[in-house]
Every structure is written in structure tokens, then in C-alpha cells.
Design a protein around this motif. Structure first.
Motif, PDB file in Angstrom:
ATOM      1  N   VAL A 147      -9.954  -4.756   1.287  1.00  0.00           N
ATOM      2  CA  VAL A 147      -9.989  -3.877   0.114  1.00  0.00           C
ATOM      3  C   VAL A 147      -8.632  -3.964  -0.593  1.00  0.00           C
ATOM      4  CG1 VAL A 147     -10.085  -1.454  -0.633  1.00  0.00           C
ATOM      5  CG2 VAL A 147     -11.723  -2.313   1.076  1.00  0.00           C
ATOM      6  N   LEU A 148      -8.683  -4.176  -1.896  1.00  0.00           N
ATOM      7  CA  LEU A 148      -7.476  -4.276  -2.717  1.00  0.00           C
ATOM      8  C   LEU A 148      -6.895  -2.876  -2.956  1.00  0.00           C
ATOM      9  CD1 LEU A 148      -5.854  -6.326  -4.538  1.00  0.00           C
ATOM     10  CD2 LEU A 148      -7.436  -5.680  -6.368  1.00  0.00           C
ATOM     11  N   VAL A 149      -5.577  -2.745  -2.849  1.00  0.00           N
ATOM     12  CA  VAL A 149      -4.927  -1.448  -3.063  1.00  0.00           C
ATOM     13  C   VAL A 149      -4.235  -1.445  -4.428  1.00  0.00           C
ATOM     14  CG1 VAL A 149      -3.149   0.151  -2.228  1.00  0.00           C
ATOM     15  CG2 VAL A 149      -4.612  -1.077  -0.588  1.00  0.00           C
ATOM     16  N   MET A 194       4.287   1.562  -1.971  1.00  0.00           N
ATOM     17  CA  MET A 194       3.365   0.652  -1.287  1.00  0.00           C
ATOM     18  C   MET A 194       3.961  -0.742  -1.133  1.00  0.00           C
ATOM     19  SD  MET A 194       0.457   1.459  -0.060  1.00  0.00           S
ATOM     20  CE  MET A 194      -0.864   2.644  -0.197  1.00  0.00           C
ATOM     21  N   LEU A 195       4.867  -1.117  -2.031  1.00  0.00           N
ATOM     22  CA  LEU A 195       5.493  -2.439  -1.946  1.00  0.00           C
ATOM     23  C   LEU A 195       6.892  -2.364  -1.336  1.00  0.00           C
ATOM     24  CD1 LEU A 195       4.583  -4.511  -5.155  1.00  0.00           C
ATOM     25  CD2 LEU A 195       3.656  -4.693  -2.842  1.00  0.00           C
ATOM     26  N   SER A 196       7.244  -1.215  -0.785  1.00  0.00           N
ATOM     27  CA  SER A 196       8.541  -1.082  -0.119  1.00  0.00           C
ATOM     28  C   SER A 196       8.654  -2.101   1.005  1.00  0.00           C
ATOM     29  CB  SER A 196       8.658   0.334   0.453  1.00  0.00           C
ATOM     30  OG  SER A 196       9.557   0.357   1.525  1.00  0.00           O
ATOM     31  N   GLN A 202      -1.904  -7.382  -0.394  1.00  0.00           N
ATOM     32  CA  GLN A 202      -3.158  -6.807  -0.904  1.00  0.00           C
ATOM     33  C   GLN A 202      -2.922  -5.652  -1.863  1.00  0.00           C
ATOM     34  OE1 GLN A 202      -5.009  -5.629   2.763  1.00  0.00           O
ATOM     35  NE2 GLN A 202      -3.666  -3.869   3.031  1.00  0.00           N
ATOM     36  N   THR A 203      -1.718  -5.590  -2.454  1.00  0.00           N
ATOM     37  CA  THR A 203      -1.349  -4.467  -3.314  1.00  0.00           C
ATOM     38  C   THR A 203      -0.990  -4.936  -4.712  1.00  0.00           C
ATOM     39  OG1 THR A 203      -0.504  -3.166  -1.447  1.00  0.00           O
ATOM     40  CG2 THR A 203       0.328  -2.583  -3.619  1.00  0.00           C
ATOM     41  N   VAL A 204      -1.469  -4.197  -5.708  1.00  0.00           N
ATOM     42  CA  VAL A 204      -0.950  -4.320  -7.069  1.00  0.00           C
ATOM     43  C   VAL A 204      -0.246  -3.002  -7.383  1.00  0.00           C
ATOM     44  CG1 VAL A 204      -1.500  -4.602  -9.514  1.00  0.00           C
ATOM     45  CG2 VAL A 204      -2.795  -5.887  -7.789  1.00  0.00           C
ATOM     46  N   LEU A 205       1.065  -3.080  -7.639  1.00  0.00           N
ATOM     47  CA  LEU A 205       1.849  -1.897  -7.964  1.00  0.00           C
ATOM     48  C   LEU A 205       1.835  -1.669  -9.472  1.00  0.00           C
ATOM     49  CD1 LEU A 205       4.024   0.275  -7.212  1.00  0.00           C
ATOM     50  CD2 LEU A 205       5.723  -1.491  -7.564  1.00  0.00           C
TER      51      LEU A 205
END
Length: 391
Positions: free
Chosen positions: A191-193, A212-214, A224-227
């Protein structure tokens, strides 16, 4: 002090103050921008652009990207490179863009409820399924039911989740443990965050949000994260249109870069670019002062309500300049509650029901105002409380 709270927004087409057209006794404590002046050094930087007399084509400079990169590293422990950034006019535009380009029609997008109302529109109008995921209250604060989240993410239809941190409207700052657990479950189910961190620079001494990108979050979170972020909440720049997406996964980044070119989405407003760069280059001290002021406002409002109007139960804002108020003890419908706040208290708050079914019985108060205005608002809530209980 660098802070200027002496602003009058009644006649400037402000969304928040439009309600006073019909009732000039009405005090709006609603939409999430600040009734605090945008910092003078930002307005001066914009003025210098205007003084050059031409508002022609411009390209964001290396200095602009470096300002974002330095700010995110210094304040949020996020290590970014210039080519991992995509510039967009606003987070709403960016979110819609990401939804369109990284998910398919009819995919489910999980949204924690209560939620920022435009999330629903951005999901539904892009023909995705809006999967409402109710937060649960424990000791007066929202928490995530991870067993339930695991079950919802296990549904193969559900392809993404929007995570607002700090959370609007609840004001909660998700802990590192919660964020890592969420990422672990998302990773297990592919699942994309979609991390909306627009509020994370409004930070109080007792709670610092973790991005989330720390670098603390590790490589799986990064992949899997888009900030999504902008300087608009912290520096009061919502009207000048500049935000950014940050993506570390090379495949997702390539897809979005291609789409950004196809949609010319990075052609943002010159003044927005200048305001953002200036905020991130020069704004740390101003923001420290503003956050201290907002923290005192939060403490004042929270304590006043607990002591003087116990039937209104405030959720303690760990972040944001928003306070989520539980009015259920009055036993009024959402419409009656709104109407009586206006007619008896001469105060306008955001209706909780607009934030999803989980928000029924709640109202949202924006406390990013001059302290005297906040005291006025609290007295109006007291007047409402007295009048309602008399009847």
C-alpha cells in the motif's frame, strides 16, 4: 517581538471572514490559516520582485531547492536531493496529481476519519474509492486501531493511504512507533503511503512530529512514501501557491516526473517560489516565536474550557493550531449545534460533520489568532453554554 497579530481581514476576500457579511457580530474561528501577519521579511522579498517591474517567466533557482532541502534536513531529519522534488501549486493539487498517476480508477484509498474535507473530493472526483477508516478515541485522543488497519490494507482493492501528520482536525502527532507500525503493515500489503505533512512545522515543546521520510523511518518507508509539504500553514502563505512533493523511490519518481512534464504542473507562481524560499532561508526564528505564541494560546484555550465549560470536551492539540471540540454532552444535532453557536454565542466554528461521520457532534476551533481575539472566542463559547443550559 517579530509577531504581528494586529490584522483586519474583514474586507480582503478572506474565505474565513466572508461569514461576517450577514452578521457583523459573528466571530469566525474556522479555516486553517492564521490571523497573524505573514512575516515582514517574506513580504519584503516579494516586494523586491515587484520592484523589478516585470513578472515574466522564471524558473525556480538552485537556492530555492536548497532552501527546501536544508529546512527538511535541519528541522525534520529528512535527507533529500533536488531531483527527488516536484513542485506543485498546493498540496490539494499535488494529492490529486499523485492519485491520478500512481493509482488506477476504482482503486481504494484509505483515509483516516475524521479527515480534512477536500480529501474526499480529491479521491471521489478522481474516480477512486474513498475508504473511510475511523480513528478510535482512547483517553480523549485519537489512536489507530492497527488490527483493523491490517484488515483494511489486506483488501487487494486498497492501494494507498493518506496520512495527515500532525492530524487535522484532531491535532494528534502520530508517534514514531505508530508511524513505523503503519509503514510495516503498508509494506506487507504493498500500500502506497501519501504523507501530508503540511502542519508539521507548527510544533510545540511537548511534541515534535516525525516525518514519514525521516532518516529514523528507514528505507522501506522511503520506498513506499510520497511526502507532500508546503510552507503555507507555518508562514501563512496559503494564497501564494507553492508546495512540493518528495519521492525517494526511483520508479515512483520517474512516473511522477514524466506526468509532471505532461501536465506542466511545475509551472508555479513566481511569488510563491520567492515566499517559500525566503520562509525556509530566514524563517526559523520567526517560527520559533510564533509557535511559542500558539502554544500559549493552546494552553489558555484548553485550560479555560476544562475549567469553565466542562460540557465542551477539547482534544489536546499535540500539533497544528486547531482544537477539536466534543459538544456531544449538549445533545444537539450537528445543524442545531452550528446554528446555536452562531445565534447564542455569535461564534462560527468548522462543523465536525464535514470531516466525516466520525466528526458528528464535534466542532473545530482555529486558535491562530491574537490572544485577545481568542479570549473573546472563549467568552462567546461560555455565553453559548450558559444560554443553552438555561433553556
Amino acid at each position: 517581538s517579530m509577531i504581528d497579530t494586529n490584522v483586519d481581514r474583514r474586507h480582503d476576500n478572506s474565505d474565513k471572514w466572508a461569514v461576517t457579511k450577514d452578521d457583523d457580530q459573528l466571530l469566525p474561528m474556522t479555516i486553517a490559516d492564521m490571523d497573524i501577519a505573514t512575516p515582514q521579511f517574506i513580504r519584503e522579498a516579494m516586494q523586491r520582485v515587484l520592484n523589478k517591474k516585470v513578472l515574466g517567466y522564471t524558473t525556480p533557482s538552485t537556492g530555492f531547492y536548497n532552501a527546501i532541502i536544508r529546512w527538511q534536513k535541519t528541522h525534520h531529519d529528512v535527507s533529500l536531493k533536488r531531483d527527488q522534488l516536484i513542485i506543485v501549486p498546493s498540496i490539494a493539487v499535488g494529492l490529486s496529481f499523485v492519485i491520478r498517476n500512481l493509482t488506477q480508477k476504482n482503486d481504494g484509498i484509505i483515509v483516516m476519519s475524521p479527515y480534512y474535507p477536500p480529501y474526499r473530493q480529491l479521491v471521489v472526483d478522481n474516480q477512486r474509492q474513498f475508504v473511510e477508516f475511523p480513528l478510535v478515541q482512547r483517553e480523549g485522543q485519537y489512536v489507530i486501531d492497527f488490527n483493523r488497519l491490517d484488515a483494511v490494507m489486506a483488501d487487494s482493492q486498497n492501494k494507498a493511504i493518506i496520512v495527515c501528520n500532525p492530524h487535522n482536525p484532531g491535532g494528534c502527532v502520530w508517534t514514531t512507533t505508530e508511524l513505523q507500525r503503519l509503514q510495516d503493515i503498508a509494506n506487507a500489503h504493498h500500500v502506497l503511503v501519501l504523507a501530508d505533512e503540511i502542519h508539521d512545522d507548527v510544533a510545540f515543546s511537548d511534541n515534535l512530529p516525525v516525518s514519514m521520510l525521516s532518516d529514523l523511518m528507514g528505507s522501506e518507508a522511503a520506498s513506499q512514501t510520497v511526502l507532500m509539504k508546503s510552507a503555507t500553514k507555518a508562514f501563512n502563505l496559503a494564497g501564494v501557491k507553492c508546495a512540493f512533493l518528495a519521492v525517494k523511490n526511483p520508479a515512483l519518481l520517474a512516473t511522477l516526473k514524466h506526468a509532471a512534464a505532461a501536465e506542466a504542473i511545475e509551472e508555479v507562481n513566481t511569488l510563491g517560489v520567492v515566499a517559500t524560499q525566503t520562509a525556509y532561508e530566514q524563517g526559523a526564528q520567526w517560527l520559533t516565536e510564533v509557535n511559542a505564541y500558539l502554544e500559549e494560546n493552546r494552553n489558555l484555550a484548553y485550560e479555560y474550557l476544562r475549567e469553565n465549560i466542562p460540557m465542551i470536551r477539547p482534544m489536546y492539540p499535540e500539533g497544528t493550531y486547531l482544537m477539536w471540540l466534543d459538544f456531544m454532552a449538549y445533545d444537539l444535532s450537528d445543524d442545531e449545534l452550528d446554528e446555536k453557536l452562531r445565534s447564542l454565542g455569535h461564534i462560527c466554528l468548522n462543523r465536525g460533520i464535514d470531516y466525516g461521520q466520525t466528526g458528528s457532534g464535534f466542532m473545530r476551533l482555529n486558535f491562530a489568532v491574537d490572544r485577545d481575539v481568542l479570549k473573546d472566542a472563549l467568552q462567546r463559547l461560555k455565553a453559548f453554554d450558559t444560554a443553552v443550559r438555561k433553556k
